[in-house]
Design a protein around this motif. Structure first.
Motif, PDB file in Angstrom:
ATOM      1  N   GLN A   1      -4.825  -0.641   4.877  1.00 54.47           N
ATOM      2  CA  GLN A   1      -3.857   0.204   5.586  1.00 54.47           C
ATOM      3  C   GLN A   1      -2.454   0.150   4.981  1.00 54.47           C
ATOM      4  O   GLN A   1      -1.592   0.940   5.341  1.00 54.47           O
ATOM      5  CB  GLN A   1      -3.820  -0.150   7.084  1.00 54.47           C
ATOM      6  N   SER A   2      -2.209  -0.766   4.043  1.00 55.29           N
ATOM      7  CA  SER A   2      -0.852  -0.956   3.505  1.00 55.29           C
ATOM      8  C   SER A   2      -0.573  -0.048   2.315  1.00 55.29           C
ATOM      9  O   SER A   2      -0.288  -0.518   1.220  1.00 55.29           O
ATOM     10  CB  SER A   2      -0.658  -2.411   3.072  1.00 55.29           C
TER      11      SER A   2
ATOM     12  N   GLU B   1       3.183  -0.210   0.958  1.00 54.51           N
ATOM     13  CA  GLU B   1       3.437  -1.536   0.387  1.00 54.51           C
ATOM     14  C   GLU B   1       2.684  -1.693  -0.933  1.00 54.51           C
ATOM     15  O   GLU B   1       3.221  -2.223  -1.906  1.00 54.51           O
ATOM     16  CB  GLU B   1       3.021  -2.649   1.353  1.00 54.51           C
ATOM     17  N   HIS B   2       1.463  -1.217  -0.976  1.00 51.47           N
ATOM     18  CA  HIS B   2       0.656  -1.302  -2.199  1.00 51.47           C
ATOM     19  C   HIS B   2       1.387  -0.638  -3.363  1.00 51.47           C
ATOM     20  O   HIS B   2       1.537  -1.223  -4.436  1.00 51.47           O
ATOM     21  CB  HIS B   2      -0.707  -0.631  -1.969  1.00 51.47           C
ATOM     22  N   LEU B   3       1.869   0.579  -3.136  1.00 46.55           N
ATOM     23  CA  LEU B   3       2.561   1.317  -4.194  1.00 46.55           C
ATOM     24  C   LEU B   3       3.869   0.647  -4.584  1.00 46.55           C
ATOM     25  O   LEU B   3       4.231   0.597  -5.757  1.00 46.55           O
ATOM     26  CB  LEU B   3       2.818   2.763  -3.758  1.00 46.55           C
ATOM     27  N   GLU B   4       4.580   0.119  -3.585  1.00 47.97           N
ATOM     28  CA  GLU B   4       5.862  -0.529  -3.828  1.00 47.97           C
ATOM     29  C   GLU B   4       5.681  -1.802  -4.660  1.00 47.97           C
ATOM     30  O   GLU B   4       6.387  -2.018  -5.644  1.00 47.97           O
ATOM     31  CB  GLU B   4       6.504  -0.860  -2.476  1.00 47.97           C
TER      32      GLU B   4
ATOM     33  N   ARG C   1      -3.789  -9.830   3.629  1.00 50.30           N
ATOM     34  CA  ARG C   1      -2.374  -9.809   3.252  1.00 50.30           C
ATOM     35  C   ARG C   1      -2.238  -9.631   1.745  1.00 50.30           C
ATOM     36  O   ARG C   1      -3.080 -10.082   0.984  1.00 50.30           O
ATOM     37  CB  ARG C   1      -1.627 -11.035   3.740  1.00 50.30           C
ATOM     38  N   THR C   2      -1.181  -8.966   1.350  1.00 45.05           N
ATOM     39  CA  THR C   2      -0.954  -8.674  -0.052  1.00 45.05           C
ATOM     40  C   THR C   2      -0.889  -9.966  -0.851  1.00 45.05           C
ATOM     41  O   THR C   2      -0.173 -10.897  -0.478  1.00 45.05           O
ATOM     42  CB  THR C   2       0.336  -7.852  -0.230  1.00 45.05           C
ATOM     43  N   SER C   3      -1.673 -10.011  -1.920  1.00 44.80           N
ATOM     44  CA  SER C   3      -1.765 -11.206  -2.752  1.00 44.80           C
ATOM     45  C   SER C   3      -1.884 -10.791  -4.211  1.00 44.80           C
ATOM     46  O   SER C   3      -2.419  -9.722  -4.518  1.00 44.80           O
ATOM     47  CB  SER C   3      -3.015 -12.020  -2.391  1.00 44.80           C
TER      48      SER C   3
ATOM     49  N   ARG D   1      -6.691  -1.557  -2.837  1.00 46.29           N
ATOM     50  CA  ARG D   1      -6.450  -1.702  -1.401  1.00 46.29           C
ATOM     51  C   ARG D   1      -7.823  -1.882  -0.788  1.00 46.29           C
ATOM     52  O   ARG D   1      -8.758  -1.193  -1.155  1.00 46.29           O
ATOM     53  CB  ARG D   1      -5.779  -0.455  -0.827  1.00 46.29           C
ATOM     54  N   SER D   2      -7.949  -2.804   0.148  1.00 45.66           N
ATOM     55  CA  SER D   2      -9.279  -3.132   0.643  1.00 45.66           C
ATOM     56  C   SER D   2      -9.265  -3.613   2.082  1.00 45.66           C
ATOM     57  O   SER D   2      -8.353  -4.327   2.499  1.00 45.66           O
ATOM     58  CB  SER D   2      -9.872  -4.233  -0.245  1.00 45.66           C
TER      59      SER D   2
END
Length: 117
Positions: A70-71, A74-77, A36-38, A30-31
């Motif tokens: 901040q996600s 979502e990161h874990l999911e 956006r998640t990629s 996470r950064s």
């Protein structure tokens, strides 16, 4: 800032190896440098591999996951969902055989169908 992000991935990798069974590396971070998640997918050339610390040996399939700082949920999911898919041999083999970015994107996106956003 790709270099700064990769530095974070590298330090994350030093905390805990991200190798999965079946020759898979799943480096992730996470950064604040990510908006956006990629997920970037790489397949090693025949005869080559990278060590991500998996018990069964080095990786020939690498998925680099980037999520905004901040996600957290979502990161874990995404991480859990993609890892679950990567435990299936047919999913790993489909990624290894796909020589086209659109096919790879389709495989990854179809494994992440829980996403509404």
């Amino acid at each position: 800032d790709l270099d700064a992000f990769l530095e974070q991935v590298h330090s994350r990798e030093h905390q805990m190896a991200t190798g999965l069974p079946g020759g898979v590396g799943l480096p992730h971070a996470r950064s604040e440098y990510v908006n956006r998640t990629s997920i970037a997918v790489g397949v090693a050339k025949y005869g080559h591999s990278l060590d991500f610390g998996a018990m069964d040996g080095p990786a020939t399939l690498v998925l680099l996951m980037a999520t905004p700082a901040q996600s957290f949920s979502e990161h874990l999911e995404v991480l859990a969902t993609i890892a679950r898919s990567l435990f299936k041999e047919n999913f790993r083999e489909s990624l290894r055989r796909a020589h086209d970015a659109e096919v790879i994107a389709e495989l990854i996106n179809s494994s992440l169908v829980f996403h509404d956003h």
